[in-house]
Write a protein that holds these residues in place. Structure first.
Motif: not given
Length: 242
Positions: A37-40, A134-144, A206-210, A235-240
């Motif tokens: 789920l990570l970008p380059s 910045v615009p177009g940047a991504e936020f990827v995280f995991t939580i319990e 914007t949610i990309k993947a869960v 675990m929940l993995i979220v890409s936005s």
């Protein structure tokens, strides 16, 4: 201020023995799912929220990040991360994510692993992270996973046929939960999946993947202890994207 349980000597000793802390990213069965789920990473400025021992921060640099800022509330974590890192492009800093303020449009990727369920004010943090990207940047995280966190007494129950069941209690009642993990009274904050995703949407993401992580059959063959993890999501993995 968030609870600084990782500077409790008994907790830190037990936590340091976990496979994911001994072996690093290769000791985390969810790592392949996160990587997918990570970008380059090349050329990106990264903030690692809850960087721990710095495993991911160093991996980001190896993949071409131009800079990484690793933040953690724990002095123990930051001291270990600094000791294990010899890279001027990685900066580690003690910071409380409950009150953290990052500069606007300073990062191309925000990353966090198994940290944000310790945060009481998730909406504030998510909005602040959004401004820091910045615009177009991504936020990827995991939580319990909220199903994992919802158990009042988090342990398996077995029926008369030996089938395992994970208890789910007060799922719709959000807020502070205390559990015993290495020490008594570890504070976490339960939120439903909907609350978690809607906070991101309200902040402008914007949610990309869960992904609700479960080990693959190959992983279970290599480590049979993982088989119980298919009984409930841990675990929940979220890409936005901003």
């Amino acid at each position: 201020m968030a609870q600084n349980i990782y500077d409790n000597p008994d907790f830190f000793f037990g936590y340091s023995q976990l496979p994911r802390q001994v072996k690093g990213l290769h000791g985390a069965p969810e790592w392949p799912a996160i990587r997918a789920l990570l970008p380059s990473i090349a050329g990106k400025r990264v903030v690692d929220l809850g960087c721990g021992f710095g495993w991911a921060s160093r991996w980001m640099r190896e993949r071409g990040a131009i800079s990484v800022l690793g933040l953690d509330l724990s002095e123990n974590m930051i001291s270990r991360a600094k000791a294990d890192t010899s890279d001027a492009a990685i900066t580690y800093r003690i910071a409380d994510l409950e009150t953290l303020s990052l500069p606007e449009a300073a990062f191309d990727l925000a990353y966090s692993v198994l940290t944000l369920h310790y945060i009481r004010d998730f909406d504030r943090l998510v909005s602040m992270v959004h401004r820091s990207l910045v615009p177009g940047a991504e936020f990827v995280f995991t939580i319990e996973h909220p199903i994992f966190m919802a158990a009042t007494h988090p342990h398996w129950m077995e029926d008369e046929d030996g089938r395992k069941t994970w208890p789910v209690n007060r799922y719709a009642i959000e807020g502070e939960r205390q559990t015993d993990w290495f020490v008594k009274g570890v504070v976490k904050y339960h939120r439903t999946i909907g609350t978690t995703l809607n906070a991101l949407i309200r902040a402008g993401f914007t949610i990309k993947a869960v992904e609700e992580f479960a080990p693959s059959l190959e992983q279970i063959r290599e480590n049979p202890d993982l088989e119980e993890e298919i009984e409930r999501p841990m675990m929940l993995i979220v890409s936005s994207r901003r």
